[in-house]
Write a protein that holds these residues in place. Sequence first.
Motif, PDB file in Angstrom:
ATOM      1  N   SER A  62       0.831  -1.198   0.000  1.00 24.13           N
ATOM      2  CA  SER A  62       0.000   0.000   0.000  1.00 24.13           C
ATOM      3  C   SER A  62       0.869   1.253   0.000  1.00 24.13           C
ATOM      4  CB  SER A  62      -0.906  -0.002   1.241  1.00 24.13           C
ATOM      5  OG  SER A  62      -1.532   1.244   1.404  1.00 24.13           O
ATOM      6  N   ASP A  63       0.447   2.254  -0.771  1.00 26.80           N
ATOM      7  CA  ASP A  63       1.158   3.534  -0.744  1.00 26.80           C
ATOM      8  C   ASP A  63       0.505   4.518   0.226  1.00 26.80           C
ATOM      9  OD1 ASP A  63      -1.165   4.031  -2.114  1.00 26.80           O
ATOM     10  OD2 ASP A  63      -0.198   4.647  -3.984  1.00 26.80           O
ATOM     11  N   LYS A  64      -0.479   4.013   0.994  1.00 28.95           N
ATOM     12  CA  LYS A  64      -1.182   4.860   1.953  1.00 28.95           C
ATOM     13  C   LYS A  64      -0.880   4.496   3.406  1.00 28.95           C
ATOM     14  CE  LYS A  64      -5.087   5.360  -1.232  1.00 28.95           C
ATOM     15  NZ  LYS A  64      -6.543   5.109  -1.434  1.00 28.95           N
TER      16      LYS A  64
ATOM     17  N   THR B 171      -0.252  -5.022   4.906  1.00 29.15           N
ATOM     18  CA  THR B 171      -0.529  -4.004   3.901  1.00 29.15           C
ATOM     19  C   THR B 171      -0.029  -4.413   2.519  1.00 29.15           C
ATOM     20  OG1 THR B 171       1.520  -2.854   4.544  1.00 29.15           O
ATOM     21  CG2 THR B 171      -0.518  -2.150   5.606  1.00 29.15           C
TER      22      THR B 171
ATOM     23  N   ARG C 158      -0.812  -5.376  -0.974  1.00 29.53           N
ATOM     24  CA  ARG C 158      -2.020  -5.188  -1.779  1.00 29.53           C
ATOM     25  C   ARG C 158      -1.987  -5.954  -3.098  1.00 29.53           C
ATOM     26  NH1 ARG C 158      -1.168  -1.856  -6.003  1.00 29.53           N
ATOM     27  NH2 ARG C 158       0.613  -0.445  -5.959  1.00 29.53           N
ATOM     28  N   GLN C 159      -0.807  -6.483  -3.466  1.00 29.65           N
ATOM     29  CA  GLN C 159      -0.732  -7.212  -4.721  1.00 29.65           C
ATOM     30  C   GLN C 159       0.336  -8.296  -4.632  1.00 29.65           C
ATOM     31  OE1 GLN C 159      -0.826  -4.882  -8.363  1.00 29.65           O
ATOM     32  NE2 GLN C 159       0.572  -6.292  -9.378  1.00 29.65           N
TER      33      GLN C 159
ATOM     34  N   ALA D 296      -7.000  -4.804  -1.235  1.00 26.37           N
ATOM     35  CA  ALA D 296      -7.105  -3.429  -0.769  1.00 26.37           C
ATOM     36  C   ALA D 296      -5.800  -3.036  -0.061  1.00 26.37           C
ATOM     37  CB  ALA D 296      -8.307  -3.287   0.165  1.00 26.37           C
ATOM     38  N   ASP D 297      -5.816  -1.931   0.658  1.00 25.66           N
ATOM     39  CA  ASP D 297      -4.607  -1.478   1.351  1.00 25.66           C
ATOM     40  C   ASP D 297      -4.246  -2.390   2.518  1.00 25.66           C
ATOM     41  OD1 ASP D 297      -3.888   0.862  -0.146  1.00 25.66           O
ATOM     42  OD2 ASP D 297      -5.691   1.819   0.647  1.00 25.66           O
ATOM     43  N   GLU D 298      -5.228  -3.038   3.120  1.00 27.30           N
ATOM     44  CA  GLU D 298      -4.984  -4.031   4.166  1.00 27.30           C
ATOM     45  C   GLU D 298      -5.762  -5.295   3.822  1.00 27.30           C
ATOM     46  OE1 GLU D 298      -4.308  -2.653   8.472  1.00 27.30           O
ATOM     47  OE2 GLU D 298      -5.825  -1.258   7.721  1.00 27.30           O
ATOM     48  N   ASN D 299      -5.099  -6.428   3.959  1.00 31.83           N
ATOM     49  CA  ASN D 299      -5.720  -7.697   3.590  1.00 31.83           C
ATOM     50  C   ASN D 299      -5.315  -8.791   4.565  1.00 31.83           C
ATOM     51  OD1 ASN D 299      -6.813  -6.974   0.730  1.00 31.83           O
ATOM     52  ND2 ASN D 299      -4.688  -6.297   0.684  1.00 31.83           N
TER      53      ASN D 299
END
Length: 319
Positions: free
Chosen positions: A40-42, A65, A67-68, A125-128
């Motif tokens: 995540s970049d957030k 965090t 996300r991919q 998402a940003d957290e998974n």
Amino acid sequence: MQKTAFSSKDLPLHLGEKAKFDLWQDIHVAEIWSVEYAVSDKLPFEAVIEATSIGPVVVGQMAGTIRQATRKERNIADDSNDSYLLLINKAGTELTGGQVGRDYAVGRGEAALVTASEPLQMLGADENVWMNVVIPREVLSQAFPQIDTRLALKIGADNEALALLKRYCHLLETGPALVNPGLIAHAATTIVDLIGLATGAKGGTAELAGLRGLRAARLQAVLANIADNYANHGISAQGVARELKLSARYVHDLLQETGISFSERVLELRLQKTYRMLQDRHSSAMRVSEIAMICGFNDIAYFNRCFRRRFGCTPSSAR
């Protein structure tokens, strides 16, 4: 049976976010398998992997965090990992991806079977939080020769076999580590059977899975429920059956196969608990009758008779 954990919190504290992630990914590639991750970049980088090896099967969880996750041809060439993965989404956000010409999307509690031997992508998402059940190709394909026809198909959260698989894996992960080779092999076979049922594998092998996997997992669920509630004065086979959405007759039949009936199992657990409490100095101020009541007995005369028959002494002398 081995349990391991790998967390970003264990990395050097002086590292910046990018350096920490780069080191984490390098360790992941070296120690686990080759996957290219994006974070995540957030949110600050955070990742925790837990894994339990059960014979040839690995039950694990990833949280953080990330996300991919992408597995390309070069990653496959790096480690030659040829396993199947049952991906189970444990978060409220959707996980999407693609493999073998199909796209998949799984929400909370849903799952999809994928393979590590072909390019794979997963986006969240940003957290998974997701759970993986990893099975070597030769193990799952031998049990279910047509398993590749079930790749990337969504398994609903209401799938009975999937629900039992999750509960069974949780029981293995949180309970004492198995050491008996026969039990470890049995647990691994049960997991494979339940995956075959959850994915909809067809044919005679699937019928065998129905006899082994579902029945074994239901028995484990019954035993776990009894172990959690035996001290409850109102526990009954009917109540356990109702909670697990089974019939009382089916519960009795499952327990009969173990050689110990429902009432015998509850009595033994209560007696063992009272024996431990009687010998525990922290319970020394309590009366024997109080301990018996706490452990599920409401008839003290009956408790005394059962205790003496089981341990060959009175509760007072055991203390």
